[in-house]
Design a protein around this motif. Structure first.
Motif, PDB file in Angstrom:
ATOM      1  N   GLY A 124       0.826  -1.199   0.000  1.00 47.66           N
ATOM      2  CA  GLY A 124       0.000   0.000   0.000  1.00 47.66           C
ATOM      3  C   GLY A 124       0.857   1.244   0.000  1.00 47.66           C
ATOM      4  N   SER A 125       0.362   2.271  -0.664  1.00 48.54           N
ATOM      5  CA  SER A 125       0.968   3.598  -0.650  1.00 48.54           C
ATOM      6  C   SER A 125      -0.163   4.547  -0.303  1.00 48.54           C
ATOM      7  CB  SER A 125       1.583   3.908  -2.019  1.00 48.54           C
ATOM      8  OG  SER A 125       2.425   5.037  -1.965  1.00 48.54           O
ATOM      9  N   TYR A 126      -0.024   5.310   0.777  1.00 48.56           N
ATOM     10  CA  TYR A 126      -1.194   5.956   1.379  1.00 48.56           C
ATOM     11  C   TYR A 126      -0.788   7.219   2.129  1.00 48.56           C
ATOM     12  CZ  TYR A 126       0.862   3.002   5.016  1.00 48.56           C
ATOM     13  OH  TYR A 126       1.754   2.388   5.872  1.00 48.56           O
ATOM     14  N   PRO A 127      -1.738   8.091   2.426  1.00 51.69           N
ATOM     15  CA  PRO A 127      -1.399   9.296   3.186  1.00 51.69           C
ATOM     16  C   PRO A 127      -1.086   8.960   4.639  1.00 51.69           C
ATOM     17  CG  PRO A 127      -3.765   9.170   2.816  1.00 51.69           C
ATOM     18  CD  PRO A 127      -3.148   8.061   2.028  1.00 51.69           C
ATOM     19  N   LYS A 128      -0.082   9.633   5.200  1.00 49.87           N
ATOM     20  CA  LYS A 128       0.299   9.373   6.582  1.00 49.87           C
ATOM     21  C   LYS A 128      -0.838   9.724   7.537  1.00 49.87           C
ATOM     22  CE  LYS A 128       4.091   9.982   8.576  1.00 49.87           C
ATOM     23  NZ  LYS A 128       5.299  10.558   9.201  1.00 49.87           N
ATOM     24  N   SER A 129      -1.497  10.832   7.285  1.00 48.70           N
ATOM     25  CA  SER A 129      -2.625  11.199   8.139  1.00 48.70           C
ATOM     26  C   SER A 129      -3.906  10.774   7.451  1.00 48.70           C
ATOM     27  CB  SER A 129      -2.654  12.716   8.370  1.00 48.70           C
ATOM     28  OG  SER A 129      -2.706  13.404   7.132  1.00 48.70           O
ATOM     29  N   VAL A 130      -4.862  10.283   8.257  1.00 50.77           N
ATOM     30  CA  VAL A 130      -6.109   9.767   7.689  1.00 50.77           C
ATOM     31  C   VAL A 130      -6.882  10.897   7.046  1.00 50.77           C
ATOM     32  CG1 VAL A 130      -8.321   8.710   8.242  1.00 50.77           C
ATOM     33  CG2 VAL A 130      -6.231   7.844   9.270  1.00 50.77           C
ATOM     34  N   ASP A 131      -7.287  10.696   5.815  1.00 49.84           N
ATOM     35  CA  ASP A 131      -8.070  11.668   5.056  1.00 49.84           C
ATOM     36  C   ASP A 131      -9.360  10.985   4.627  1.00 49.84           C
ATOM     37  OD1 ASP A 131      -9.231  13.236   3.041  1.00 49.84           O
ATOM     38  OD2 ASP A 131      -7.292  13.988   2.363  1.00 49.84           O
ATOM     39  N   GLU A 132     -10.472  11.466   5.146  1.00 50.93           N
ATOM     40  CA  GLU A 132     -11.746  10.785   4.894  1.00 50.93           C
ATOM     41  C   GLU A 132     -12.045  10.713   3.397  1.00 50.93           C
ATOM     42  OE1 GLU A 132     -16.482  11.050   6.119  1.00 50.93           O
ATOM     43  OE2 GLU A 132     -15.077  12.555   6.822  1.00 50.93           O
TER      44      GLU A 132
END
Length: 288
Positions: free
Chosen positions: A273-281
């Motif tokens: 997975g490659s994803y934002p460090k902070s959760v973004d709804e």
């Protein structure tokens, strides 16, 4: 607008994973399931939209079953985000008991490890159970004044128990990192404010210097590693695979070069997975 999402978690209502689900995917419908494998299966088979699973605790370390399942379901399940939860353990008993009557405490082994010193100081025997909130449910059902559960304050409310002691975790900065998983990868929108993180797993040849050369791919391409975790290979004995968290999106030029190099140095490489460090709804709600 999107429909309310069904988010699977392992455990009973009141579990920390349920709390992490509600915080990381606001407005979701949490779906409790008995095991982590059931959670992964529910997403893979489209019974739920997403899932929230624990990967590591700041005191007790990694949840190895989660890592094993991430590899097993690689290509079908992707990490779409992460969430850190400040874990505050409580000792929960029935309404008609007191702390000095408790001689056994049931909970998940990770929670018991996180409160081990406190339990020892109070002469309370830890008893492993499948889930923190499940332990609270058990105490509620048995109505035994000598047993308690190590679980959340929310679990006390859900199962009608009394908080006999609060904040019993040995490390007062105790945190658990959860990842949000779904059936499709996050599509990076190239927003400058979004800092990326990538999780991958690879296997090296069984020869001197193999791991050194593999990790060197990141160093020489200016990619910062934030975690490395080894797990036994399911192939021949005494061979290992390596899980890595690194900064950046998989589409970043430096990380692309590092992965090209890693593919040359390894038997195989899989991006989990490659994803934002902070959760973004917004990211959680798209591309399911």
């Amino acid at each position: 607008m999107t429909d309310r999402q069904r988010v699977a978690f392992q455990g009973e209502p009141g579990a920390y994973s349920e709390e992490a689900s509600l915080l990381s995917v606001p407005g979701c419908e949490p779906v409790p399931l008995p095991s982590l494998r059931d959670v992964f299966e529910s997403v893979a088979n489209k019974h739920t939209d997403l899932a929230v699973v624990p990967v590591e605790n700041s005191q007790a370390g990694s949840i190895h079953e989660t890592y094993d399942l991430l590899l097993e379901y690689a290509g079908k399940i992707f990490i779409r985000g992460e969430h850190e939860l400040r874990v505050r353990h409580c000792l929960l008993g029935i309404q008609d008991t007191e702390l000095d009557r408790i001689n056994k405490a049931y909970s998940h082994p990770q929670a018991l490890a996180q409160a081990a010193n406190w339990l020892r100081a109070h002469n309370i025997q830890p008893v492993a159970y499948y889930d923190t909130a499940g332990a609270a449910k058990l105490v509620s059902e048995l109505q035994d004044p000598t047993i308690a559960a190590v679980a959340s304050r929310r679990a006390a409310e859900v199962w009608g128990l009394r908080v006999l002691a609060a904040d019993i975790e040995d490390n007062k900065t105790n945190r658990t990192r959860f990842v949000i998983i779904g059936r499709s990868p996050v599509v990076h929108t190239e927003q400058p404010s979004e800092e990326g993180k990538t999780t991958l797993v690879f296997s090296t040849p069984n020869k001197p210097g193999a791991l050194y050369h593999a990790l060197g791919c990141f160093a020489k391409n200016n990619v910062n590693l934030t975690k490395i975790e080894s797990r036994p290979s399911r192939g021949e004995g005494w061979e290992y695979i390596f899980y890595v968290d690194c900064q950046g999106w998989v589409t970043d030029q430096d990380l692309r070069r590092a992965l090209d190099c890693l593919n040359e140095q390894s038997r195989w490489v899989k991006v989990l997975g490659s994803y934002p460090k902070s959760v973004d709804e917004a990211n959680m709600n798209s591309g399911i």
